[in-house]
Design a protein around this motif. Sequence first.
Motif, short mmCIF file in Angstrom:
data_model
loop_
_atom_site.label_atom_id
_atom_site.label_comp_id
_atom_site.label_asym_id
_atom_site.label_seq_id
_atom_site.Cartn_x
_atom_site.Cartn_y
_atom_site.Cartn_z
N UNK A 187 -14.36 -40.29 29.39
CA UNK A 187 -13.81 -41.50 30.10
C UNK A 187 -12.56 -41.06 30.68
N UNK A 188 -12.53 -41.47 31.60
CA UNK A 188 -11.01 -41.22 32.52
C UNK A 188 -10.47 -42.70 33.27
N UNK A 189 -9.40 -42.61 33.79
CA UNK A 189 -8.87 -43.25 34.63
C UNK A 189 -8.45 -44.73 33.91
N UNK A 190 -7.99 -44.42 32.51
CA UNK A 190 -7.50 -45.49 31.70
C UNK A 190 -6.15 -46.04 32.06
N UNK A 191 -5.27 -44.98 32.06
CA UNK A 191 -3.80 -45.55 32.47
C UNK A 191 -3.19 -44.18 33.47
N UNK A 192 -2.32 -44.47 34.33
CA UNK A 192 -2.02 -43.55 35.19
C UNK A 192 -0.52 -43.46 35.46
N UNK A 193 0.23 -42.78 34.49
CA UNK A 193 1.71 -42.88 34.55
C UNK A 193 2.02 -42.33 35.87
N UNK A 214 -18.48 -39.95 24.79
CA UNK A 214 -18.42 -41.05 23.82
C UNK A 214 -20.11 -40.47 23.26
N UNK A 215 -20.93 -40.10 24.04
CA UNK A 215 -22.34 -39.80 23.32
C UNK A 215 -22.56 -38.51 22.53
N UNK A 241 -10.95 -33.77 37.27
CA UNK A 241 -11.57 -32.68 37.90
C UNK A 241 -12.80 -32.03 37.07
N UNK A 242 -12.65 -32.36 35.76
CA UNK A 242 -13.89 -32.25 35.02
C UNK A 242 -14.77 -33.23 34.52
N UNK A 243 -14.75 -34.20 35.58
CA UNK A 243 -15.62 -35.44 35.25
C UNK A 243 -17.09 -35.17 34.99
N UNK A 244 -17.45 -35.81 33.96
CA UNK A 244 -18.97 -35.38 33.39
C UNK A 244 -19.07 -34.67 32.47
N UNK A 245 -18.06 -33.45 32.32
CA UNK A 245 -18.16 -32.50 31.16
C UNK A 245 -18.50 -33.12 29.71
N UNK A 246 -19.23 -32.74 28.93
CA UNK A 246 -19.32 -33.21 27.53
C UNK A 246 -18.06 -32.96 26.57
N UNK A 247 -17.30 -31.71 26.98
CA UNK A 247 -16.35 -31.33 26.06
C UNK A 247 -15.34 -30.87 26.87
#
Length: 407
Positions: free
Chosen positions: A2-8, A246-247, A218-224
């Motif tokens: 999960x990304x893009x929750x908060x953007x300081x 999450x999965x 940049x690592x979007x979709x990586x499991x870890x």
Amino acid sequence: MTTQVQKPGAGGGAEAARALPALADFALDPEVHHLNHGSFGAVPRPVLDHLAALRAEMEGNPDAWWRTLTGRIAAARAEVAAFLRTSPDSLAFVPNASAGASTVLASLRFPAGARILMTDHTYGAVAMGVRRVAAPHGAVVDTVHVPLDASTEEISSLFAEKLASGAPVALVVVDQITSPTARLFPLPEIVAASHAAGARVLVDGAHAPGLLADPLGHASGADYWTGNLHKWTCGPRGTAALVAAENVARELVPLVNSWGAPNPYPHSFDEQGTQDVTGWLAVPGSLAFFAERGGWEAARETMDRTVTAAQALLAEALRADLAGVRVNEAPSMRLIPLSPVLATDRDSAAALQLRIADELRCEVSVTSWDGRGFLRLSAHVYNRPEEYAYLAERLPALLAAAEREAA
């Protein structure tokens, strides 16, 4: 993940009201030229003060400290997660990126004969961890050779070829920014190809926090993904983040089994005996320090500008050819090739690095990759052009002497 929750804020406005930090803002010895920030980082003085206060509080009443610790860790985790633009529920604190990688590797089970894929740029400690885990499972470690001058398209093709040949790949271990060679790998393409082949992806993002505005994007979709908070974000030593999709997060367990183990991820990582986690609690202070002192965008621009100029200056002084290292360069880190007879392996690279430190009072990184030695430059906001001019003036003679001795 999960990304893009908060953007300081990245910089500008109120953040730019104060100048970027200088050497005096750190506890670094002013008699030494600190030109190797990328290895161990440096902690701002206000953060060191906060760290000392936290340790005094811990020692003043240990019972009260541990009664309230998990709640304080959760609060610090939320701030770090906001900086990394992810959910707090996806992030666990770990001591360093190698520990994060080891945690993932130890939590997985590999079918006999399955392949674990990594590159010949993989950080040494992580590569050792991969081999140690593979052996008892009967898994096979397969290495992708990535030439130093490989383009983004060529790197993606090399991964695709490896994924398509041989036994199924269970896990791909890939650096976001390589440590020995300062390369920025094309993760979106690598992650997509790995998932299409049915493999999970572990990203070693040791250098990414602070250098990349959105390392998890940049690592979007990586499991870890795991990244150090003590390097470019200047947090205390022993601070890093492990982020899991999450999965797969529920499969992860801490390396140390303690009272928090029955809790779900990431809370299972919060209680590990009497481990000193004051560094975790102090990390948000480092993030705020840079946000308030010029902002992160200005810091990144300054670091990259400084190291780019330093690379040009030292390449000229050493008569080094940069043609083979100017592809996919990492932000704020640069390579300069050394003579073919210098730093041909890890031990000789370490010896040369020590010699430069002793004779020139300059802390630099000398790395060895594929039988070649490199000067790896890294710069933070406290570095100044005159430091690199000092090194450029004196290093050629030292290296010439080293070459004569190696002949």
